[in-house]
Design an enzyme around this catalytic site. Structure first.
Site, mmCIF file in Angstrom:
data_model
loop_
_atom_site.group_PDB
_atom_site.id
_atom_site.type_symbol
_atom_site.label_atom_id
_atom_site.label_comp_id
_atom_site.label_asym_id
_atom_site.label_seq_id
_atom_site.Cartn_x
_atom_site.Cartn_y
_atom_site.Cartn_z
ATOM 1 N N SER A 105 102.488 38.128 10.848
ATOM 2 C CA SER A 105 101.929 39.317 11.752
ATOM 3 C C SER A 105 102.977 40.154 12.710
ATOM 4 C CB SER A 105 100.939 38.625 12.467
ATOM 5 O OG SER A 105 101.290 37.571 13.160
ATOM 6 N N ASP A 326 96.724 35.276 23.925
ATOM 7 C CA ASP A 326 97.630 35.444 22.633
ATOM 8 C C ASP A 326 99.172 36.015 23.471
ATOM 9 O OD1 ASP A 326 99.333 36.312 20.771
ATOM 10 O OD2 ASP A 326 98.218 37.730 19.899
ATOM 11 N N HIS A 329 102.115 37.638 19.991
ATOM 12 C CA HIS A 329 102.119 38.888 19.527
ATOM 13 C C HIS A 329 102.418 39.809 20.614
ATOM 14 C CE1 HIS A 329 99.601 37.253 16.263
ATOM 15 N NE2 HIS A 329 100.394 37.722 15.618
#
Ligand SMILES: *[C@@H]1O[C@H](CO)[C@@H](O)[C@H](O)[C@H]1NC(C)=O
Ligand SMILES: *[C@@H]1O[C@H](CO)[C@@H](O)[C@H](O)[C@H]1NC(C)=O
Ligand SMILES: *[C@@H]1O[C@H](CO)[C@@H](O)[C@H](O)[C@H]1NC(C)=O
Length: 348
Positions: A105, A326, A329
């Site tokens: 990702s 998170d 990311h």
């Protein structure tokens, strides 16, 4: 280009050696990866609300991030400048070419930033086709004949369904024929190598005929990367295809690394680190990446984003993403734009 793996530096050294002898000062002249973050009122490079389809994991403003300082920082190399992104110039230089990001990702994070950098600066009547087939999403900029895709592959090496279960095959790459068709490849893998329990997408791990329940994950990572390196050596014609490997993208869950012991995520971070050094040092995985790349015989460039990203504890979504904390990311717009500026500088 940085240090040894780049390319331009060595040319400079050889040139100086031939012309005038002294070689000591040649190399650092243009290390784009050595620098610091500076506040720049003209940033960000685009308005993320004008960029369609940003994945919810990355669209921090949409999910309510209140503090927007993180958008205002520009990477300033110590001895030179990183050119501002120029969509038209990039697409013109890349005309007729196919570019592919391959990895987890984090590759998708960079691809989405590239989409926004391009889409928000092209005229609205530009024809951009986007389509997803199997593991690949491709955007084609029809006016320039440029296609930019992202191929989701968590480990680069294969996971195969067998009778015993899902087997992670450290010495096998079966998607290579799809990758090879491109003119520019940007690889990345790291995030998934330490996944355990329900998040681990394999049941067994295999090298050669040896099938195991598990093994040292760093060793497994190195084995997988070596398989990838051998694949590049034997399968890629680097006259035709330019190959990059993206350095490890650092998470921020351990405040010790940035002198805030006891902090366990990036939730309260609103500013980058000052200066060029990161107390946490070089991640072990990055050392493995650099070791594998230094042993590869074909020219492969390291997109050396690790240090400059370590300094950006403020640039993760944190809880502004609709599913949880998170600090892995990165918001788009944000840090991945700089990764693409570096990629563009290496290509254009
Ligand atoms: C990557 O960049 C860092 C920071 O500038 C530098 O210390 C390191 O040597 C670079 N790695 C390579 C392989 O060029
Ligand atoms: C998509 O995957 C299927 C099954 O593996 C394969 O038969 C097909 O050719 C693939 N399509 C493309 C366009 O690669
Ligand atoms: C960052 O470092 C520079 C130079 O070392 C210093 O002048 C500046 O005050 C520092 N800024 C912050 C916010 O610490």
């Amino acid at each position: 280009m940085g240090g040894g793996i780049g390319g331009r530096c060595w040319c400079t050294i050889i040139l100086f050696a031939l012309v005038s002898g002294p070689i000591s000062y040649a190399c650092d002249a243009c290390d784009l990866y050595q620098g610091r973050w500076v506040y720049d009122e003209s940033y960000p490079l685009y308005d993320s609300s004008k960029c369609p389809h940003i994945r919810r994991e990355f669209d921090c403003i949409k999910y309510g991030r209140p503090n927007l300082n993180y958008l205002k920082f520009r990477w300033q190399p110590t001895n030179c400048n990183l050119p501002r992104f120029n969509a038209k110039e990039f697409l013109t230089k890349m005309s007729g070419k196919k570019i592919m990001f391959i990895g987890d990702s984090v590759s998708e994070n960079q691809w989405q930033s590239m989409m926004c950098l391009l889409r928000t600066s092209l005229p609205p009547q530009s024809i951009i086709n986007e389509q997803t087939v199997n593991s690949t999403t491709t955007a084609t900029f029809e006016d320039y004949g440029v296609s930019i895709s992202v191929f989701l592959s968590h480990y680069l090496v294969d996971i195969v369904e067998e009778k015993i279960g899902r087997v992670l095959k450290l010495d096998s790459i079966s998607n290579g024929d799809v990758w090879k068709e491109n003119d520019v490849l940007i690889f990345n893998t790291w995030l998934w190598w330490y996944r355990r329990g329900e998040k681990q997408p394999w049941d067994y791990i295999q090298i050669g005929t040896n099938i195991m329940r598990d093994m040292d994950r760093m060793v497994a990572f190195q084995e997988g990367l070596n398989t990838w390196a051998n694949w590049v050596n034997t399968e890629i014609d680097t006259e035709k295809t330019t190959v990059f490997f993206q350095g490890v993208s650092p998470p921020h869950y351990n405040g010790l690394e940035w002198n805030e012991p006891g902090v366990t995520n990036c939730a309260k971070e609103t500013l980058p680190m000052n200066g060029s050094t990161y107390p946490g040092g070089v991640p072990r995985a990055e050392m493995v990446v650099e070791q594998v790349l230094s042993g590869i015989t074909k020219p492969v460039s390291l997109l050396n984003i690790t240090r400059l990203s370590q300094l950006r504890k403020d640039a993760h979504p944190g809880r502004f993403n609709n599913f949880g904390m998170d600090c892995t990311h990165w918001c788009v717009a944000g840090l991945p734009d700089t990764w693409n500026l570096l990629l563009s500088a290496a290509l254009v």
